[in-house]
Design a protein around this motif. Structure first.
Motif, PDB file in Angstrom:
ATOM      1  N   LEU A 137      41.876  66.820  22.457  1.00 46.85           N
ATOM      2  CA  LEU A 137      40.626  68.022  22.839  1.00 46.85           C
ATOM      3  C   LEU A 137      40.813  68.998  23.852  1.00 46.85           C
ATOM      4  N   TRP A 138      41.573  68.466  25.117  1.00 54.19           N
ATOM      5  CA  TRP A 138      41.642  69.439  26.292  1.00 54.19           C
ATOM      6  C   TRP A 138      43.085  69.281  26.930  1.00 54.19           C
ATOM      7  N   LEU A 139      43.446  70.222  27.757  1.00 53.68           N
ATOM      8  CA  LEU A 139      44.493  70.186  28.557  1.00 53.68           C
ATOM      9  C   LEU A 139      44.184  69.936  29.950  1.00 53.68           C
ATOM     10  N   GLN A 140      44.437  68.778  30.222  1.00 53.23           N
ATOM     11  CA  GLN A 140      44.237  68.552  31.857  1.00 53.23           C
ATOM     12  C   GLN A 140      45.316  69.056  32.735  1.00 53.23           C
ATOM     13  N   ARG A 141      45.103  70.009  33.200  1.00 51.27           N
ATOM     14  CA  ARG A 141      45.986  70.854  34.091  1.00 51.27           C
ATOM     15  C   ARG A 141      45.779  70.422  35.771  1.00 51.27           C
ATOM     16  N   ASP A 142      46.596  69.679  36.425  1.00 50.48           N
ATOM     17  CA  ASP A 142      46.421  69.336  37.851  1.00 50.48           C
ATOM     18  C   ASP A 142      47.441  70.305  38.488  1.00 50.48           C
ATOM     19  N   LEU A 143      46.687  71.060  39.500  1.00 49.86           N
ATOM     20  CA  LEU A 143      47.357  72.155  40.477  1.00 49.86           C
ATOM     21  C   LEU A 143      47.366  71.497  41.745  1.00 49.86           C
ATOM     22  N   LEU A 144      48.359  72.032  42.336  1.00 53.29           N
ATOM     23  CA  LEU A 144      48.423  72.178  43.844  1.00 53.29           C
ATOM     24  C   LEU A 144      47.938  73.473  44.326  1.00 53.29           C
ATOM     25  N   ILE A 145      46.907  73.425  45.172  1.00 53.10           N
ATOM     26  CA  ILE A 145      46.205  74.521  45.305  1.00 53.10           C
ATOM     27  C   ILE A 145      46.050  74.752  47.058  1.00 53.10           C
ATOM     28  N   ALA A 146      45.859  75.968  47.263  1.00 54.23           N
ATOM     29  CA  ALA A 146      45.598  76.546  48.677  1.00 54.23           C
ATOM     30  C   ALA A 146      44.857  77.707  49.093  1.00 54.23           C
ATOM     31  N   THR A 193      33.928  64.584  13.350  1.00 53.95           N
ATOM     32  CA  THR A 193      33.099  65.678  14.265  1.00 53.95           C
ATOM     33  C   THR A 193      33.641  66.328  15.329  1.00 53.95           C
ATOM     34  N   LEU A 194      34.505  65.496  15.973  1.00 51.82           N
ATOM     35  CA  LEU A 194      35.118  66.171  17.040  1.00 51.82           C
ATOM     36  C   LEU A 194      36.317  66.861  16.669  1.00 51.82           C
ATOM     37  N   LEU A 195      37.269  66.450  15.590  1.00 49.29           N
ATOM     38  CA  LEU A 195      38.185  67.407  14.891  1.00 49.29           C
ATOM     39  C   LEU A 195      37.499  68.477  14.540  1.00 49.29           C
ATOM     40  N   LYS A 196      36.182  68.618  13.870  1.00 48.26           N
ATOM     41  CA  LYS A 196      35.792  69.934  13.311  1.00 48.26           C
ATOM     42  C   LYS A 196      35.426  70.783  14.590  1.00 48.26           C
ATOM     43  N   MET A 197      34.747  70.195  15.610  1.00 48.19           N
ATOM     44  CA  MET A 197      34.502  71.041  16.907  1.00 48.19           C
ATOM     45  C   MET A 197      35.617  71.607  17.399  1.00 48.19           C
ATOM     46  N   LYS A 198      36.829  70.760  17.417  1.00 43.80           N
ATOM     47  CA  LYS A 198      38.013  71.439  17.968  1.00 43.80           C
ATOM     48  C   LYS A 198      38.723  72.668  16.967  1.00 43.80           C
ATOM     49  N   MET A 199      38.600  72.336  15.773  1.00 46.54           N
ATOM     50  CA  MET A 199      39.271  73.231  15.019  1.00 46.54           C
ATOM     51  C   MET A 199      38.429  74.510  14.776  1.00 46.54           C
ATOM     52  N   SER A 200      37.129  74.486  14.772  1.00 45.46           N
ATOM     53  CA  SER A 200      36.308  75.687  14.846  1.00 45.46           C
ATOM     54  C   SER A 200      36.166  76.598  16.048  1.00 45.46           C
ATOM     55  N   GLY A 201      36.894  75.926  17.007  1.00 45.63           N
ATOM     56  CA  GLY A 201      36.607  76.795  18.408  1.00 45.63           C
ATOM     57  C   GLY A 201      35.488  76.658  19.254  1.00 45.63           C
ATOM     58  N   GLU A 202      34.474  75.382  18.836  1.00 41.70           N
ATOM     59  CA  GLU A 202      33.401  75.279  19.599  1.00 41.70           C
ATOM     60  C   GLU A 202      33.785  74.798  20.934  1.00 41.70           C
ATOM     61  N   ILE A 203      34.590  73.831  20.882  1.00 42.54           N
ATOM     62  CA  ILE A 203      34.966  73.160  22.239  1.00 42.54           C
ATOM     63  C   ILE A 203      35.387  74.140  23.255  1.00 42.54           C
TER      64      ILE A 203
END
Length: 254
Positions: A105-114, A224-234
């Protein structure tokens, strides 16, 4: 007597008819835009909005249980929680019990930041010995060998927002943040004050998993989660809080 009996039967029938709530886990280390927790209850945020919409569309009430990160999995194991969101199977290699996972459902992107002005990109293995801002209880696989060797040291805060405030105040030179929290934090700053990514540490697809119990409407939740993702709601909910759409895997960090 009849009226009392009738009232009792009405109450009993109402109790039977009332659908059981979906019990969601909320991790107390989450910060905005994932979730804002006040007086032990979530009141807004990406994950809160997704969970609330999910329960509404399934047609049952939502119940939120705020737990320490270390307690979430055991609460699922003991049947105290029905759904845990923003999780990855890679984080639970020894998961027991009977669970069913959603689609990513989401992309977890971990960054080193400054802070502003810090050159990029940065190779963590080439950094000199120094503290790195981290969240208590979070595991960072890319940096763990450097923590184990002592080349870098964890400087833990209770949640991600505190990590960014400490970085902004100059408590350390680098910190780890997910993309959402960085985007949310930077919205309050002028462009020349904004924190920035110096390298992408990890990208991982995350979703929800559901306790496979006859009392839980598992397939309705997953569908429902699949529908929410495919519809763009998430993705619309993400954009509402961060101002950006969900990045695709492999896309360079801004």
């Amino acid at each position: 007597m009849r009226s009392a009996l009738g009232a009792l039967l009405f109450i009993s029938a109402s109790a039977i008819a009332a659908p059981a709530p979906i019990r969601f886990a909320i991790t107390d280390s989450w910060a905005m835009p994932m979730a804002q927790i006040e007086r032990g209850r979530p009141i807004q945020g990406i994950l809160y909005d997704v969970m609330l919409s999910l329960a509404t569309q399934v047609g049952v009430p939502a119940e939120f249980k705020v737990l320490a990160r270390a307690r979430v999995h055991s609460s699922m194991e003991h049947g105290e929680i029905d759904v845990r969101c923003y999780a990855a199977q890679a984080w639970l290699p020894n998961q027991s019990g009977n669970y069913i996972w959603s689609v990513p459902l989401w992309l977890q992107r971990d960054l080193l930041i400054a802070r502003p002005g810090t050159p990029a990109p940065v190779v963590p293995a080439r950094l000199t010995a120094q503290p790195i801002g981290t969240v208590l209880g979070y595991y960072y696989p890319t940096l763990q060998p450097l923590f184990d060797s002592g080349q870098l040291q964890r400087d833990d805060a209770r949640n991600q927002d505190q990590v960014l405030h400490k970085l902004q105040a100059g408590r350390y030179q680098y910190a780890v943040s997910n993309q959402w929290t960085l985007d949310w934090f930077n919205q309050r700053l002028m462009p020349d004050q904004q924190l920035h990514a110096v390298t992408v540490l990890q990208e991982l697809n995350v979703g929800c998993y559901v306790r496979n119990d006859p009392k839980v409407p598992v397939q309705r939740i997953l569908g429902t989660l699949l529908k929410m993702k495919m519809s763009g709601e998430i993705d619309d909910i993400i954009q509402l809080y961060t101002g950006t759409r969900e990045p695709l895997p492999g896309t360079p960090a801004p």
